[in-house]
Scaffold this motif. Structure first.
Motif, PDB file in Angstrom:
ATOM      1  N   VAL A   1       0.846  -1.184   0.000  1.00  0.00           N
ATOM      2  CA  VAL A   1       0.000   0.000   0.000  1.00  0.00           C
ATOM      3  C   VAL A   1       0.886   1.240   0.000  1.00  0.00           C
ATOM      4  N   GLN A   2       0.534   2.170  -0.868  1.00  0.00           N
ATOM      5  CA  GLN A   2       1.253   3.451  -0.907  1.00  0.00           C
ATOM      6  C   GLN A   2       0.241   4.569  -0.733  1.00  0.00           C
ATOM      7  N   LEU A   3       0.643   5.556   0.024  1.00  0.00           N
ATOM      8  CA  LEU A   3      -0.196   6.721   0.267  1.00  0.00           C
ATOM      9  C   LEU A   3       0.621   7.967  -0.024  1.00  0.00           C
ATOM     10  N   GLN A   4      -0.031   8.937  -0.612  1.00  0.00           N
ATOM     11  CA  GLN A   4       0.639  10.199  -0.890  1.00  0.00           C
ATOM     12  C   GLN A   4      -0.308  11.342  -0.575  1.00  0.00           C
ATOM     13  N   ALA A   5       0.097  12.152   0.376  1.00  0.00           N
ATOM     14  CA  ALA A   5      -0.696  13.327   0.735  1.00  0.00           C
ATOM     15  C   ALA A   5      -0.188  14.526  -0.033  1.00  0.00           C
ATOM     16  N   TYR A   6      -1.098  15.346  -0.498  1.00  0.00           N
ATOM     17  CA  TYR A   6      -0.691  16.567  -1.181  1.00  0.00           C
ATOM     18  C   TYR A   6      -1.792  17.605  -1.057  1.00  0.00           C
ATOM     19  N   THR A  89      -1.396  25.034  11.707  1.00  0.00           N
ATOM     20  CA  THR A  89      -0.121  24.872  11.020  1.00  0.00           C
ATOM     21  C   THR A  89       0.553  23.586  11.453  1.00  0.00           C
ATOM     22  N   ALA A  90       0.852  22.734  10.477  1.00  0.00           N
ATOM     23  CA  ALA A  90       1.436  21.425  10.780  1.00  0.00           C
ATOM     24  C   ALA A  90       1.740  20.694   9.480  1.00  0.00           C
ATOM     25  N   VAL A  91       2.452  19.599   9.629  1.00  0.00           N
ATOM     26  CA  VAL A  91       2.598  18.651   8.528  1.00  0.00           C
ATOM     27  C   VAL A  91       1.456  17.651   8.652  1.00  0.00           C
ATOM     28  N   TYR A  92       0.674  17.541   7.619  1.00  0.00           N
ATOM     29  CA  TYR A  92      -0.493  16.651   7.607  1.00  0.00           C
ATOM     30  C   TYR A  92      -0.145  15.384   6.834  1.00  0.00           C
ATOM     31  N   SER A  93      -0.442  14.256   7.461  1.00  0.00           N
ATOM     32  CA  SER A  93      -0.166  12.956   6.845  1.00  0.00           C
ATOM     33  C   SER A  93      -1.427  12.113   6.851  1.00  0.00           C
ATOM     34  N   CYS A  94      -1.499  11.209   5.898  1.00  0.00           N
ATOM     35  CA  CYS A  94      -2.614  10.269   5.891  1.00  0.00           C
ATOM     36  C   CYS A  94      -2.082   8.859   6.137  1.00  0.00           C
ATOM     37  N   ALA A  95      -2.951   8.036   6.692  1.00  0.00           N
ATOM     38  CA  ALA A  95      -2.573   6.666   7.027  1.00  0.00           C
ATOM     39  C   ALA A  95      -3.765   5.747   6.775  1.00  0.00           C
ATOM     40  N   TYR A 109      -0.045   1.664   7.332  1.00  0.00           N
ATOM     41  CA  TYR A 109       0.558   2.318   6.174  1.00  0.00           C
ATOM     42  C   TYR A 109       0.438   3.828   6.316  1.00  0.00           C
ATOM     43  N   TRP A 110       1.564   4.483   6.080  1.00  0.00           N
ATOM     44  CA  TRP A 110       1.629   5.934   6.219  1.00  0.00           C
ATOM     45  C   TRP A 110       2.222   6.554   4.963  1.00  0.00           C
ATOM     46  N   GLY A 111       1.699   7.691   4.629  1.00  0.00           N
ATOM     47  CA  GLY A 111       2.255   8.423   3.516  1.00  0.00           C
ATOM     48  C   GLY A 111       3.100   9.587   4.017  1.00  0.00           C
ATOM     49  N   GLN A 112       3.877  10.153   3.124  1.00  0.00           N
ATOM     50  CA  GLN A 112       4.630  11.356   3.465  1.00  0.00           C
ATOM     51  C   GLN A 112       3.663  12.516   3.609  1.00  0.00           C
ATOM     52  N   GLY A 113       3.990  13.421   4.466  1.00  0.00           N
ATOM     53  CA  GLY A 113       3.082  14.504   4.765  1.00  0.00           C
ATOM     54  C   GLY A 113       3.179  15.668   3.809  1.00  0.00           C
TER      55      GLY A 113
END
Length: 120
Positions: A1-6, A89-95, A109-113
């Motif tokens: 599984v791959q996740l990508q937050a944008y 204000t933060a780095v937001y990540s999805c999992a 599974y975690w994606g980059q934030g």
């Protein structure tokens, strides 16, 4: 599984922003997806979650301002953020979590934030 937050960026207080989390690798509808954030100098915290049956959960700090949704046809989860303030204000990540035990989701599974900066 791959996740990508944008979708992060720099906005002013009161503005809106929509984050996206693209999912690939497995059957998307089999996973619950959560958004988390980590502000500078702070621990990571839960923001919102959407479950297998579209059941949603939010942190108290974002209730009424943020909305999570998913599009199974696009394998994507969205986080609509309204009325942003500097505390967001933060780095937001999805999992993604395929299982849950005792009400606790197992986010394997975690994606980059993606960085969200809200200026006052």
């Amino acid at each position: 599984v791959q996740l990508q937050a944008y979708g992060g960026g720099v906005v002013q207080a009161g503005d809106s922003l929509r984050l996206s989390c693209a999912f690939s690798g497995r059957i998307f509808s089999s996973y619950a997806v959560g958004w988390f954030r980590q502000a500078p100098g702070k621990e990571r915290e839960f923001v919102a979650r959407i479950g297998w049956s579209d059941r949603k959960s939010y942190a108290d700090s974002v209730k009424g301002r943020f909305t999570i949704s998913r599009d199974n046809a696009k394998n994507t989860v969205y986080l609509q953020m309204n009325s942003l303030n500097p505390e967001d204000t933060a780095v937001y990540s999805c999992a993604a979590a395929a299982t849950r035990a005792g009400g606790v989701y197992n986010y394997n599974y975690w994606g980059q934030g993606t960085l969200v900066t809200v200026s006052s």
